[in-house]
Write an enzyme that holds these catalytic residues in place. Structure first.
Site, PDB file in Angstrom:
ATOM      1  N   SER A  20      -6.233   5.248   4.019  1.00  0.00           N
ATOM      2  CA  SER A  20      -5.260   4.621   4.859  1.00  0.00           C
ATOM      3  C   SER A  20      -5.431   4.740   6.398  1.00  0.00           C
ATOM      4  CB  SER A  20      -3.785   5.218   4.567  1.00  0.00           C
ATOM      5  OG  SER A  20      -2.751   4.864   5.447  1.00  0.00           O
ATOM      6  N   CYS A  34       1.946  -6.831   5.179  1.00  0.00           N
ATOM      7  CA  CYS A  34       1.361  -5.847   4.712  1.00  0.00           C
ATOM      8  C   CYS A  34      -0.188  -5.852   4.822  1.00  0.00           C
ATOM      9  CB  CYS A  34       1.752  -5.537   3.337  1.00  0.00           C
ATOM     10  SG  CYS A  34       1.384  -3.776   2.801  1.00  0.00           S
ATOM     11  N   ASP A  91       0.783  -1.226   0.009  1.00  0.00           N
ATOM     12  CA  ASP A  91       0.120  -0.055   0.202  1.00  0.00           C
ATOM     13  C   ASP A  91       1.203   1.218   0.008  1.00  0.00           C
ATOM     14  OD1 ASP A  91      -1.878  -1.886   0.461  1.00  0.00           O
ATOM     15  OD2 ASP A  91      -2.919  -0.862   2.082  1.00  0.00           O
ATOM     16  N   CYS A 136       4.180  -0.853   8.619  1.00  0.00           N
ATOM     17  CA  CYS A 136       4.090   0.580   9.108  1.00  0.00           C
ATOM     18  C   CYS A 136       3.557   0.506  10.485  1.00  0.00           C
ATOM     19  CB  CYS A 136       3.176   1.416   8.127  1.00  0.00           C
ATOM     20  SG  CYS A 136       3.649   1.460   6.446  1.00  0.00           S
TER      21      CYS A 136
END
Length: 547
Positions: free
Chosen positions: A466, A119, A78, A191
């Site tokens: 997101s 992910c 992403d 992330c």
């Protein structure tokens, strides 16, 4: 064993011969055959380390009496594809992950599965497959990246996206931006904030399909291999006991997962993904269930993007056990079984809080009294939409619509300084069918924050956001524009009103006379996976599933 049908008896000699070509013995084939479904790839830091993790899982399976078979599926980054046409492949990849795991396991009649995710879309994709297959199985998450350091503070990929807007506005220089990008992502792992990957990692632990104490360990922590080995042992216990995925993924367990998303101010993508998992598990769950649970659950985790800390800080503070203990003590979760063999409450009893930690608040001092998600309905979203409440205090906004038929057009307007305080930015034809693939709008929302407009505008889209998004943003508007939803009929200057307290999203103008003028746009793709997805995909209000 289920696998007996593929390996036992005279007629199966050819299959055994092929197994033996790979070095297996009769003793190996007498054991349960266990799939290790990996999402390893060299195209994203979230998954680049998972090959080594797979080795540890296989060692645990062998030690507990099974024969492991590792196979790979896909992953789309992403963060790397964000803001480009490549992002259209992201949500579509969730379905491909689920489909490919299902096909490999069904095709080889495996007895159990350990899925390894990283992910964003690989987490729900793997669990959707487990729910479909309904075998003894579990999912483990590769873990969070550590934060980078820039100008004496922790930074994540969120800071880089927002710095793009700041650079365009002249607040920082291009060299400042380059210096930040060089240090923001210091190694492997997903992330680091409570963005979609860590939101779903949390939810899957609370759901019970991931063993407690596995997902919250960071990607490059030395403990990760040990818990991967442990996960291999657990799947063998599940096979022995005959405990399957749907015995774990129940209505109550999904409600617990929703509460964990609310309590951590997690990503709005969790709405899509938990609805999709529920559909695969044949559990009745609706978009409106998220509103009631979120409204009743306080935010107690101080995590980015709205807060101060990252996922590795949760681990240091006491881990997900501590979060779960808080929520159980407050009555916000119900005790449920987990794949470890212990219930949530039994696991939470082992929680050890680090003295002085500020990451997971007490129930007496919540960050917010209600969770970070609300579901709105109205003339602009008859089937519903999702608003993220964390990161701002506004509950009402009314302003003129600024309409864009793609993310790129909206991003260009923001970067050119064409958006004004008070505007309601409408980005349409980015839904599941219209995108296709329902792109995330992080490039736009981060640019708005970077230019200082985050507190004075609203954004409404049939696409999604997101987990790093914050500000007054409404996504998943349904029906989407490509299906002729009201969002397709909005024009520049129309007054759009968002009212969180009333749970409404309305446009003042009468859409009726415009209906006869609307024509569906030509599809962006007429061949291949994206075209097939656009033909099959359901509404975002139903999880954007294709099954």
């Amino acid at each position: 064993m289920r696998s007996d049908a593929i390996k036992k008896g005279i007629a199966r000699a050819p299959a055994r011969a092929m197994f033996k070509a790979m070095g297996l013995t009769d003793n190996d084939l007498d054991r349960p055959l266990v799939g290790v479904a990996n999402t390893w790839t060299e195209l994203t830091p979230c998954n680049v380390h998972l090959h080594e993790l797979g080795k540890s899982v296989k060692e645990g399976i062998r030690a507990a009496g099974g024969t492991p078979f590792e196979f790979n599926t896909i992953a789309v980054s992403d963060g790397i594809s964000m803001g480009t046409s490549g992002m259209r492949a992201s949500l579509v990849s969730r379905e491909a992950v689920a489909d490919t795991i299902e096909l490999v396991v069904r095709g080889h009649l495996l007895d159990g599965v350990v899925a390894i995710s990283g992910c964003d879309k690989t987490i729900p994709g793997t669990v959707m497959a487990l729910a479909r297959l309904d075998l003894p199985s579990l999912m483990i998450y590769g873990g969070s990246i550590y934060p980078g350091r820039y100008q004496d503070k922790d930074v994540t990929i969120q800071d880089v996206f927002e710095a793009v807007g700041a650079c365009a506005a002249g607040v920082i220089t291009e060299q400042d931006l380059r210096d930040l990008e060089d240090v923001a992502c210091p190694g492997a792992g997903a992330c680091g904030g409570q963005f979609t990957a860590n939101t779903m990692s949390t939810a899957m632990t609370v759901l019970g399909i991931s063993p407690m104490g596995v997902n919250d360990i960071p990607a490059l922590d030395s403990r990760k291999k040990g818990v991967a080995f442990y996960s291999g042992e657990i799947v063998m216990q599940l096979i022995e006991q005959g405990i399957t995925a749907r015995q774990i993924i129940t209505r109550t367990a999904l409600e617990n997962a929703i509460a964990s998303v609310a309590a951590t101010a997690g990503s709005t993508n969790a709405v899509l993904h938990l609805l999709a998992i529920a559909r695969e598990a044949s559990v009745d769950l609706s978009i409106d269930d998220f509103d009631g649970i979120s409204a009743a659950t306080p935010v107690i985790a101080d995590l980015k993007p709205a807060g101060r800390f990252t996922a590795p800080d949760v681990d240091r503070a006491g881990g997900l056990r501590l979060l779960i203990k808080r929520l159980l003590d407050g009555g916000f979760l119900k005790d449920q079984p987990t794949v470890s063999g212990k219930t949530l409450a039994e696991e939470a009893e082992e929680a050890e809080e680090t003295a002085g930690q500020e990451v997971i608040r007490s129930l007496e001092m919540p960050i917010k009294s209600r969770g970070g998600i609300a579901i709105l309905h109205g003339s602009l979203a008859p089937e519903g939409c999702v608003v993220k409440l964390a990161g701002h205090e506004r509950t009402h906004h009314s302003g003129p619509a600024r309409v864009f038929d793609s993310e790129e057009l909206a991003f260009a307007a923001v970067q050119n300084g064409d958006i004004e305080a008070g505007d309601v930015i409408i980005i349409r034809y980015e839904g599941p069918k219209g995108g296709p693939g329902m792109r995330e709008m992080l490039a736009v929302t981060a640019a708005l924050m970077g230019q200082g407009l985050g507190d004075s505008v609203a954004l409404v889209t049939d696409g999604r956001f997101s987990g790093a998004t914050h500000g007054f943003m409404v996504g998943h508007v349904a029906p989407e524009a490509a299906k002729g939803g009201p969002i397709a009929l909005v024009r520049d200057g129309d007054t759009v009103t968002l009212d969180v307290d009333a749970r409404t999203l309305d446009v003042e103008e009468d859409m009726g006379p415009r209906r006869s003028e609307w024509r569906p746009p030509e599809p962006r793709y007429v061949k291949g996976a994206l075209a097939k997805y656009a033909r099959l995909v359901s509404s975002a209000s139903e999880g954007a599933v294709t099954s």
